[in-house]
Write a protein that holds these residues in place. Structure first.
Motif, PDB file in Angstrom:
ATOM      1  N   UNK A 225     -43.113  97.793 -47.792  1.00  0.00           N
ATOM      2  CA  UNK A 225     -41.788  98.304 -48.156  1.00  0.00           C
ATOM      3  C   UNK A 225     -40.707  97.261 -47.882  1.00  0.00           C
ATOM      4  N   UNK A 226     -40.810  96.602 -46.728  1.00  0.00           N
ATOM      5  CA  UNK A 226     -39.815  95.586 -46.379  1.00  0.00           C
ATOM      6  C   UNK A 226     -39.844  94.421 -47.358  1.00  0.00           C
ATOM      7  N   UNK A 227     -41.034  94.034 -47.811  1.00  0.00           N
ATOM      8  CA  UNK A 227     -41.175  92.874 -48.683  1.00  0.00           C
ATOM      9  C   UNK A 227     -40.962  93.203 -50.159  1.00  0.00           C
ATOM     10  N   UNK A 228     -40.767  94.475 -50.481  1.00  0.00           N
ATOM     11  CA  UNK A 228     -40.602  94.868 -51.884  1.00  0.00           C
ATOM     12  C   UNK A 228     -39.203  94.584 -52.416  1.00  0.00           C
ATOM     13  N   UNK A 229     -38.257  94.244 -51.525  1.00  0.00           N
ATOM     14  CA  UNK A 229     -36.876  93.996 -51.923  1.00  0.00           C
ATOM     15  C   UNK A 229     -36.617  92.495 -51.967  1.00  0.00           C
ATOM     16  N   UNK A 230     -36.184  91.950 -53.102  1.00  0.00           N
ATOM     17  CA  UNK A 230     -35.914  90.510 -53.203  1.00  0.00           C
ATOM     18  C   UNK A 230     -34.888  90.014 -52.191  1.00  0.00           C
ATOM     19  N   UNK A 231     -33.906  90.858 -51.836  1.00  0.00           N
ATOM     20  CA  UNK A 231     -32.893  90.451 -50.859  1.00  0.00           C
ATOM     21  C   UNK A 231     -33.551  90.149 -49.523  1.00  0.00           C
ATOM     22  N   UNK A 232     -34.487  90.997 -49.126  1.00  0.00           N
ATOM     23  CA  UNK A 232     -35.151  90.784 -47.829  1.00  0.00           C
ATOM     24  C   UNK A 232     -36.092  89.579 -47.879  1.00  0.00           C
ATOM     25  N   UNK A 233     -36.710  89.346 -49.000  1.00  0.00           N
ATOM     26  CA  UNK A 233     -37.542  88.151 -49.133  1.00  0.00           C
ATOM     27  C   UNK A 233     -36.679  86.881 -48.996  1.00  0.00           C
ATOM     28  N   UNK A 234     -35.492  86.911 -49.605  1.00  0.00           N
ATOM     29  CA  UNK A 234     -34.599  85.747 -49.486  1.00  0.00           C
ATOM     30  C   UNK A 234     -34.110  85.585 -48.046  1.00  0.00           C
ATOM     31  N   UNK A 235     -33.889  86.691 -47.369  1.00  0.00           N
ATOM     32  CA  UNK A 235     -33.481  86.628 -45.958  1.00  0.00           C
ATOM     33  C   UNK A 235     -34.564  85.963 -45.116  1.00  0.00           C
ATOM     34  N   UNK A 236     -35.810  86.328 -45.349  1.00  0.00           N
ATOM     35  CA  UNK A 236     -36.904  85.714 -44.592  1.00  0.00           C
ATOM     36  C   UNK A 236     -36.973  84.211 -44.857  1.00  0.00           C
ATOM     37  N   UNK A 237     -36.776  83.830 -46.102  1.00  0.00           N
ATOM     38  CA  UNK A 237     -36.790  82.399 -46.436  1.00  0.00           C
ATOM     39  C   UNK A 237     -35.630  81.682 -45.751  1.00  0.00           C
ATOM     40  N   UNK A 238     -34.482  82.348 -45.681  1.00  0.00           N
ATOM     41  CA  UNK A 238     -33.280  81.765 -45.078  1.00  0.00           C
ATOM     42  C   UNK A 238     -33.464  81.506 -43.586  1.00  0.00           C
ATOM     43  N   UNK A 239     -34.163  82.391 -42.891  1.00  0.00           N
ATOM     44  CA  UNK A 239     -34.326  82.233 -41.439  1.00  0.00           C
ATOM     45  C   UNK A 239     -35.657  81.585 -41.073  1.00  0.00           C
ATOM     46  N   UNK A 240     -36.353  81.041 -42.060  1.00  0.00           N
ATOM     47  CA  UNK A 240     -37.691  80.496 -41.799  1.00  0.00           C
ATOM     48  C   UNK A 240     -37.663  79.223 -40.966  1.00  0.00           C
ATOM     49  N   UNK A 241     -36.625  78.397 -41.126  1.00  0.00           N
ATOM     50  CA  UNK A 241     -36.613  77.090 -40.471  1.00  0.00           C
ATOM     51  C   UNK A 241     -35.963  77.089 -39.098  1.00  0.00           C
ATOM     52  N   UNK A 242     -34.941  77.949 -38.894  1.00  0.00           N
ATOM     53  CA  UNK A 242     -34.268  78.013 -37.596  1.00  0.00           C
ATOM     54  C   UNK A 242     -33.566  79.359 -37.454  1.00  0.00           C
ATOM     55  N   UNK A 243     -33.384  79.823 -36.223  1.00  0.00           N
ATOM     56  CA  UNK A 243     -32.707  81.114 -36.007  1.00  0.00           C
ATOM     57  C   UNK A 243     -31.271  81.090 -36.520  1.00  0.00           C
ATOM     58  N   UNK A 244     -30.847  82.221 -37.081  1.00  0.00           N
ATOM     59  CA  UNK A 244     -29.497  82.349 -37.615  1.00  0.00           C
ATOM     60  C   UNK A 244     -28.822  83.584 -37.022  1.00  0.00           C
ATOM     61  N   UNK A 245     -27.526  83.475 -36.778  1.00  0.00           N
ATOM     62  CA  UNK A 245     -26.758  84.610 -36.289  1.00  0.00           C
ATOM     63  C   UNK A 245     -26.290  85.460 -37.469  1.00  0.00           C
ATOM     64  N   UNK A 246     -25.854  86.667 -37.175  1.00  0.00           N
ATOM     65  CA  UNK A 246     -25.326  87.533 -38.220  1.00  0.00           C
ATOM     66  C   UNK A 246     -24.105  86.893 -38.868  1.00  0.00           C
ATOM     67  N   UNK A 247     -23.257  86.253 -38.055  1.00  0.00           N
ATOM     68  CA  UNK A 247     -22.072  85.595 -38.600  1.00  0.00           C
ATOM     69  C   UNK A 247     -22.471  84.497 -39.589  1.00  0.00           C
TER      70      UNK A 247
END
Length: 305
Positions: A225-247
């Protein structure tokens, strides 16, 4: 990291968890128990008693930090009845002295309000709900905590915290002296945490036996369910290399904090995100590498590959 790691199984935490979830309805749509749990209890509690319990819905959510601190001061494996009796019989000054070392800004006036307000409602909640479910839940908590205690001699404390919680990473916090791992049933599958002056409480979800092996595992359903949304897949790719804050996410991705927190929660409950903690106001998120391997493992196991 120079802190002591403890593991506690007091059902008092579970009493507070269940009360908080019923009253505030916080995270309820993301929990295994779900909205049906609330509706079921609503149907079983007399209207007058339900109205009494829901008074607390208007009270500050930060009150639960004090209640959890009081639970901690009662020591490992504290009994619910003793906790409730102490709330009724001990003086406001005695309860204040218990919390003061952990909450430096806590006041006697706040203490009086919380003790006198929550004491009767927790007693009512215990009578109407918790005493009926505690015998079934307590063995699950004890068994899981025993497994984690066996791992203490084999794993680094930080690694054990991340493993048990499914993604909580405690970074360097100089003033931190004690971290307590607390297994929980009601909060499944979310990990939660409370910061105090020199103490941190981390609640992690216990494993619950599968009732029907023909049905897909709950964790597999959460992941897909979590991986079925493209937005969440892009979020995972975005945080793949280093931790990111909400800001940083809001700035770089151009999305509101509320929308991002919704997607982050979905990824958290699926076990796909790590949360890096430096203090109560400094959270960063990164991908949890074990999540991808667990997805493959659960999928292959279910379809018998």
């Amino acid at each position: 990291m120079d802190y002591e790691l403890k593991i506690d199984v007091s059902p008092v935490y579970e009493l507070l968890d269940s009360f908080m979830l019923y009253v505030t309805r916080k995270w309820i749509s993301n929990l295994d128990i779900g909205p049906d749990w609330v509706r079921d209890i609503d149907g079983r509690i007399p209207p007058q008693k339900k109205a009494a319990l829901l008074q607390a819905a208007e009270w500050p959510f930060e009150d639960y930090d004090i209640l959890y601190a009081w639970a901690y001061t009662h020591g490992p494996a504290a009994k619910v009845q003793l906790f409730l009796e102490d709330m009724e019989s001990a003086t406001v000054e005695e309860w204040f002295e218990l919390a003061a070392p952990y909450l430096p800004d806590f006041t006697l006036e706040e203490c009086r309000r919380i003790k006198n307000g929550y004491g009767p409602l927790l007693r009512l909640w215990h009578e109407q709900y918790f005493r009926h479910v505690e015998p079934k839940m307590l063995p699950l908590l004890i068994e899981d905590a025993s497994e984690k205690k066996l791992l203490q001699s084999k794993m680094d404390p930080g690694a054990l915290i991340e493993y048990a919680s499914g993604g909580v990473v405690v970074e360097d916090i100089p003033e931190l002296e004690t971290i307590v791992l607390l297994p929980t049933v009601h909060h499944r599958p979310i990990n939660t945490y409370c910061f105090y002056k020199k103490l941190m409480l981390v609640q992690y979800p216990v494993d619950v036996p599968v009732e029907n092996e023909d049905e897909p595992p709950t964790l597999l359903l959460r992941m897909t369910k979590a991986l079925s949304d493209p937005v969440r897949l892009r979020l995972l790719r975005y945080v793949a290399n280093e931790p990111k804050s909400l800001w940083e996410m809001q700035s770089d991705l151009g999305q509101s904090g509320d929308i991002l927190m919704h997607h982050l929660m979905m990824l958290r409950v699926a076990g796909l995100l790590r949360i890096h903690l430096r203090d109560a106001d400094n959270e960063r998120f990164s991908i949890r590498p074990d999540g991808a391997s667990e997805l493959q493992m659960f999928l292959e196991s279910y379809i018998h590959l």
